[in-house]
Scaffold this motif. Structure first.
Motif, PDB file in Angstrom:
ATOM      1  N   MET A  37       0.847  -1.154   0.107  1.00 43.23           N
ATOM      2  CA  MET A  37      -0.006  -0.118   0.019  1.00 43.23           C
ATOM      3  C   MET A  37       0.867   1.172  -0.117  1.00 43.23           C
ATOM      4  N   ILE A  38       0.590   2.249  -0.977  1.00 43.85           N
ATOM      5  CA  ILE A  38       1.437   3.291  -1.025  1.00 43.85           C
ATOM      6  C   ILE A  38       0.624   4.534   0.198  1.00 43.85           C
ATOM      7  N   SER A  39       1.367   5.083   0.956  1.00 43.60           N
ATOM      8  CA  SER A  39       0.650   6.231   1.526  1.00 43.60           C
ATOM      9  C   SER A  39       1.014   7.586   1.219  1.00 43.60           C
ATOM     10  N   THR A  40       0.298   8.583   1.561  1.00 44.18           N
ATOM     11  CA  THR A  40       0.708   9.880   1.132  1.00 44.18           C
ATOM     12  C   THR A  40       0.925  10.650   2.534  1.00 44.18           C
ATOM     13  N   ASN A  41       1.935  11.510   2.382  1.00 42.46           N
ATOM     14  CA  ASN A  41       2.086  12.264   3.453  1.00 42.46           C
ATOM     15  C   ASN A  41       2.230  13.705   3.147  1.00 42.46           C
ATOM     16  N   GLU A  42       1.852  14.667   3.878  1.00 45.07           N
ATOM     17  CA  GLU A  42       1.950  16.212   3.777  1.00 45.07           C
ATOM     18  C   GLU A  42       2.494  17.049   5.011  1.00 45.07           C
ATOM     19  N   TYR A  43       3.500  17.635   5.125  1.00 50.45           N
ATOM     20  CA  TYR A  43       3.836  18.397   6.240  1.00 50.45           C
ATOM     21  C   TYR A  43       4.265  19.809   5.800  1.00 50.45           C
ATOM     22  N   PHE A  44       4.306  20.862   6.955  1.00 46.88           N
ATOM     23  CA  PHE A  44       4.507  22.248   6.958  1.00 46.88           C
ATOM     24  C   PHE A  44       3.528  22.665   5.780  1.00 46.88           C
ATOM     25  N   GLU A  45       2.264  22.700   5.947  1.00 45.58           N
ATOM     26  CA  GLU A  45       1.442  23.345   5.154  1.00 45.58           C
ATOM     27  C   GLU A  45       1.484  23.150   3.518  1.00 45.58           C
ATOM     28  N   ASN A  95       4.424  22.220   2.163  1.00 47.94           N
ATOM     29  CA  ASN A  95       5.840  22.479   1.400  1.00 47.94           C
ATOM     30  C   ASN A  95       6.556  21.079   1.186  1.00 47.94           C
ATOM     31  N   VAL A  96       6.176  20.143   2.189  1.00 46.79           N
ATOM     32  CA  VAL A  96       7.018  18.768   2.021  1.00 46.79           C
ATOM     33  C   VAL A  96       5.883  17.901   1.652  1.00 46.79           C
ATOM     34  N   LYS A  97       5.991  17.079   0.799  1.00 40.41           N
ATOM     35  CA  LYS A  97       5.272  15.936   0.358  1.00 40.41           C
ATOM     36  C   LYS A  97       5.926  14.645   0.153  1.00 40.41           C
ATOM     37  N   SER A 120       9.331  -2.120   0.960  1.00 37.77           N
ATOM     38  CA  SER A 120      10.107  -2.918  -0.005  1.00 37.77           C
ATOM     39  C   SER A 120      10.533  -4.158   0.672  1.00 37.77           C
ATOM     40  N   THR A 121      11.348  -5.008   0.018  1.00 39.37           N
ATOM     41  CA  THR A 121      12.165  -6.106   0.578  1.00 39.37           C
ATOM     42  C   THR A 121      13.013  -5.494   1.700  1.00 39.37           C
ATOM     43  N   THR A 122      13.481  -4.211   1.459  1.00 39.98           N
ATOM     44  CA  THR A 122      14.582  -3.794   2.591  1.00 39.98           C
ATOM     45  C   THR A 122      13.804  -2.942   3.742  1.00 39.98           C
ATOM     46  N   GLY A 123      12.615  -2.785   3.609  1.00 36.72           N
ATOM     47  CA  GLY A 123      11.821  -2.086   4.613  1.00 36.72           C
ATOM     48  C   GLY A 123      10.982  -0.855   4.279  1.00 36.72           C
ATOM     49  N   LYS A 124      10.705  -0.122   5.105  1.00 33.50           N
ATOM     50  CA  LYS A 124      10.054   1.112   4.741  1.00 33.50           C
ATOM     51  C   LYS A 124      10.732   2.280   4.391  1.00 33.50           C
ATOM     52  N   SER A 125      10.181   3.073   3.442  1.00 32.91           N
ATOM     53  CA  SER A 125      10.767   4.239   2.932  1.00 32.91           C
ATOM     54  C   SER A 125       9.821   5.239   2.459  1.00 32.91           C
ATOM     55  N   THR A 126      10.208   6.645   2.223  1.00 25.45           N
ATOM     56  CA  THR A 126       9.375   7.473   1.855  1.00 25.45           C
ATOM     57  C   THR A 126      10.140   8.235   0.663  1.00 25.45           C
ATOM     58  N   VAL A 127       9.574   8.780  -0.511  1.00 22.60           N
ATOM     59  CA  VAL A 127      10.192   9.440  -1.436  1.00 22.60           C
ATOM     60  C   VAL A 127       9.332  10.588  -1.557  1.00 22.60           C
ATOM     61  N   GLY A 128      10.107  11.991  -1.451  1.00 23.10           N
ATOM     62  CA  GLY A 128       9.651  13.000  -1.638  1.00 23.10           C
ATOM     63  C   GLY A 128      10.240  14.191  -1.879  1.00 23.10           C
ATOM     64  N   VAL A 129       9.445  15.317  -2.051  1.00 25.41           N
ATOM     65  CA  VAL A 129      10.076  16.559  -2.486  1.00 25.41           C
ATOM     66  C   VAL A 129       9.718  17.832  -1.350  1.00 25.41           C
ATOM     67  N   MET A 130      10.693  18.476  -1.205  1.00 23.84           N
ATOM     68  CA  MET A 130      10.783  19.736  -0.224  1.00 23.84           C
ATOM     69  C   MET A 130      10.337  20.938  -1.298  1.00 23.84           C
ATOM     70  N   GLU A 131       9.781  21.819  -0.865  1.00 21.81           N
ATOM     71  CA  GLU A 131      10.058  23.247  -1.287  1.00 21.81           C
ATOM     72  C   GLU A 131      11.094  24.111  -0.340  1.00 21.81           C
TER      73      GLU A 131
END
Length: 93
Positions: A1-9, A11-13, A19-30
């Protein structure tokens, strides 16, 4: 399951996944200044752009450019400054 996260109004998503190596997030910061807290050990990989980081128990700021990474232990806070949109991969242990 893919989750979505949003922080700092919005500005960070990020998208979270497991995966087989564990939990990760991939994102972008303004561009901006942020303070993050950890609940597990994190390895932050800068994919594109750069981050200037003040790690826990440090008084100095260090710049990490694309291709570089840094680690933060569990239950710590760290500060990040970015001057342009910056992409990252964060792996949790």
């Amino acid at each position: 399951m893919i989750s979505t996260n949003e922080y700092f109004e919005g500005n960070v998503k990020s998208l979270g996944y497991t995966s087989t190596t564990g939990k990760s997030t991939v994102g972008v910061m303004e561009a901006g200044e942020y303070e993050f807290g950890t609940s597990t050990h994190e390895t932050m990989h800068v994919v594109e752009g750069e981050m200037t980081v003040k790690l826990p128990n440090s008084s100095e700021w260090t710049t990490y450019k694309a291709g570089a990474s840094y680690e933060i232990e569990a239950n710590e806070k760290f500060q990040v400054k970015v001057s342009e949109q910056t992409a990252y991969l964060c792996q949790y242990k």
